[in-house]
Write an enzyme that holds these catalytic residues in place. Structure first.
Site, mmCIF file in Angstrom:
data_model
loop_
_atom_site.group_PDB
_atom_site.id
_atom_site.type_symbol
_atom_site.label_atom_id
_atom_site.label_comp_id
_atom_site.label_asym_id
_atom_site.label_seq_id
_atom_site.Cartn_x
_atom_site.Cartn_y
_atom_site.Cartn_z
ATOM 1 C CD GLU A 275 38.123 34.300 52.768
ATOM 2 O OE1 GLU A 275 38.667 35.180 51.753
ATOM 3 O OE2 GLU A 275 37.085 34.542 53.179
ATOM 4 N NE ARG A 278 49.160 32.644 44.478
ATOM 5 C CZ ARG A 278 49.083 33.268 43.435
ATOM 6 N NH1 ARG A 278 49.459 32.747 42.115
ATOM 7 N NH2 ARG A 278 48.444 34.450 43.439
ATOM 8 C CB CYS A 346 48.014 36.577 15.892
ATOM 9 S SG CYS A 346 47.749 35.393 15.297
ATOM 10 C CD GLU A 347 47.020 39.760 21.972
ATOM 11 O OE1 GLU A 347 47.756 40.054 22.860
ATOM 12 O OE2 GLU A 347 45.948 39.569 22.043
ATOM 13 C CE1 TYR A 375 43.074 32.687 41.925
ATOM 14 C CE2 TYR A 375 45.185 31.948 42.841
ATOM 15 C CZ TYR A 375 44.073 32.714 43.101
ATOM 16 O OH TYR A 375 43.375 32.973 44.177
HETATM 17 N N1 LLP Z 1 40.160 35.122 49.596
HETATM 18 C C1 LLP Z 1 39.948 36.454 48.900
HETATM 19 C C2 LLP Z 1 38.859 37.315 49.425
HETATM 20 C C3 LLP Z 1 40.548 36.674 47.720
HETATM 21 O O1 LLP Z 1 40.374 37.700 46.844
HETATM 22 C C4 LLP Z 1 41.569 35.667 47.246
HETATM 23 C C5 LLP Z 1 42.334 35.802 46.130
HETATM 24 C C6 LLP Z 1 41.856 34.591 48.139
HETATM 25 C C7 LLP Z 1 41.132 34.434 49.264
HETATM 26 C C8 LLP Z 1 42.618 33.513 47.572
HETATM 27 O O2 LLP Z 1 44.152 33.943 47.584
HETATM 28 P P1 LLP Z 1 45.143 32.776 47.329
HETATM 29 O O3 LLP Z 1 45.497 31.888 48.682
HETATM 30 O O4 LLP Z 1 44.825 32.066 46.108
HETATM 31 O O5 LLP Z 1 46.554 33.849 47.010
HETATM 32 N N2 LLP Z 1 44.925 35.659 39.347
HETATM 33 C C9 LLP Z 1 45.984 35.823 40.374
HETATM 34 C C10 LLP Z 1 45.470 35.671 41.697
HETATM 35 C C11 LLP Z 1 44.187 36.597 42.310
HETATM 36 C C12 LLP Z 1 43.919 36.395 43.643
HETATM 37 C C13 LLP Z 1 42.515 37.142 43.893
HETATM 38 N N3 LLP Z 1 41.793 36.953 45.126
HETATM 39 C C14 LLP Z 1 47.077 35.168 40.073
HETATM 40 O O6 LLP Z 1 47.035 34.349 39.020
HETATM 41 O O7 LLP Z 1 48.169 35.230 40.714
#
Ligand code: LLP
Length: 422
Positions: A275, A278, A346-347, A375
């Protein structure tokens, strides 16, 4: 590797000058590269080639319909975590048998919709969820395919806010209790237990935590099979990190990740799902913003941009680093000076970078935040009544606005005035 490169002194997105997009849509905006998205998806798909597999894009990282369609056309599945994401995936034409439903708090309504529309599997995170899903499936005369999300108690060695695989985190079923919970799941008539799921965190920059966790999954698979469960699918989650800076300590490549997967679970003969979010969308996007003012403060100088924390929250929320580069390439050896790079909100938290060396910039100059495709837009808000910024998709020498900037009137019209205020 991405497709945002300088040519003759100007930053291009594939074959389109970024400044030309800015002149058309105004700033700030997000800009994505089709070639980069496709390349990253294929890297994963090829890395898992030796095994039956499905790469399910974690669409929480970027859920624009045009992005989903681009990936779906290559055969991507989707990892969804809400009814809204499920609706987006199906609207983009992704068939139910390519959608996995993750998330720690699925509602019965979300379960019903996914069962009706078709679903590859639910990744179930608790016994209460297991019972709720069983109830919904039985009431519909169906059996829901499930994998149980296991919490392997592994330290992902990433930012605390995005680590999910330690026993103190809210995610999954403790691995020590897995056999007991699988036995309960198998006894429920509305569930079809087909696999194991896990996800230990995001932006992991080394393979070891994955490898530790996947070895635990392999052992568990054998134990569960010995208990009589037919484990045929392993969902190994996302989380492989990306280089946010151009330094040498780049995270492992998808090919190395794929080899490790084969080494740890390949012998089990299971279908493998991953999955990634990023790594597919992150470096496929930039956020482009213009300098409003250069402010000379006491002891430090500020670049005040028209983009802000509501547009890209990662620096304020996770102290995340994004490279910020001028759209007009500075001359080789051009002098640099340290600036605090901030937005107009404004922060004090509305700060993208502190004391970052930048070449001389003037009001009106454009800068690009690199690695902003994941993200970024999805976490944006309208704080300070700042409209959600447009998203643009580039493909070769073409570009299209894939989400327009709303007008103030459109934003205001979403509020309702109760009768007593009319
Ligand atoms: N699968 C599940 C169950 C997840 O919770 C996530 C990410 C992914 C896959 C994907 O993960 P990736 O391959 O994208 O690392 N907003 C944060 C990142 C939050 C990730 C949450 N879960 C940021 O901007 O770094």
């Amino acid at each position: 590797m991405d497709h945002f490169l300088y040519r003759d002194g100007a930053l291009f997105a594939e074959d389109v000058p970024v400044a030309e997009i800015a002149a058309t849509v105004g700033t700030p905006f997000y800009c994505y590269s089709t070639a980069t998205l496709e390349r990253h998806f294929r890297l994963f798909d090829e890395a898992l080639e030796p095994m039956p597999h499905l790469v399910c894009f974690a669409m929480k990282s970027n859920s624009n319909q045009a992005i989903l369609k681009t990936l779906a056309a290559l055969g991507a599945g989707m990892d969804v975590v809400s009814g809204g994401e499920y609706a987006r995936a199906t609207a983009a034409g992704v068939p139910g048998d390519r959608i996995v439903f993750s998330g720690v708090g699925k509602t019965v309504e979300e379960m019903r919709v996914a069962l009706e529309g078709g679903i590859r599997q639910f990744n179930v995170e608790s016994e209460s969820e297991m019972e709720a899903l069983n109830g919904v499936a039985v009431s519909m005369g169906l059996r829901a395919p499930i994998a149980l999300r296991i919490n392997p108690d592994v330290d992902a060695r990433t930012h605390a806010k995005i680590a999910t695989g330690k026993s103190e985190n809210k995610f999954g079923i403790p691995i020590a209790r897995a056999r007991e919970v699988y036995a309960r799941a198998a006894a429920l008539p509305g569930l079809d237990v087909i696999g194991i799921d896990l996800h230990i965190g995001s932006q992991l920059t080394e393979l070891e935590p994955f490898e530790l966790a996947y070895r635990k999954v392999a052992d568990l698979t054998e134990a569960l099979r010995a208990d009589g469960h037919e484990i045929r699918r392993l969902d190994l989650g996302g989380g492989l990190g990306i280089p946010y800076t151009r330094s040498n300590d780049a995270p492992p490549l998808p090919s190395e990740y794929g080899e490790m997967i084969q080494r740890t679970v390949g012998h089990l003969g299971c279908e493998v799902e991953i999955e990634p979010g990023r790594l597919i969308s992150g470096n496929a996007g930039i956020m482009v913003s213009a300098v409003i003012y250069v402010k000379h403060g006491e002891g430090r100088d500020f670049l005040i941009l028209d983009g802000a924390m509501n547009d890209l929250i990662r620096p304020s929320m996770y102290d995340a680093h994004h490279d910020i580069v001028p759209v007009h390439e500075p001359a080789a050896g051009a002098e640099q000076a340290p600036y605090d790079i901030v937005g107009p909100v404004c922060e004090t938290g509305d700060t993208f970078a502190r004391q970052r060396n930048m070449p001389a910039l003037r009001a009106g100059d454009l800068v690009a935040f690199r690695s902003a495709g994941a993200y970024g837009a999805v976490m944006a808000s309208e704080y300070n009544t700042r409209p959600l910024i447009p998203e643009v998709l580039v493909r070769g020498d073409q570009f299209a606005v894939i989400r327009p900037r709303p007008s103030f009137d459109e934003m205001i019209a979403r509020d309702n005035i109760p009768e007593w205020l009319l």
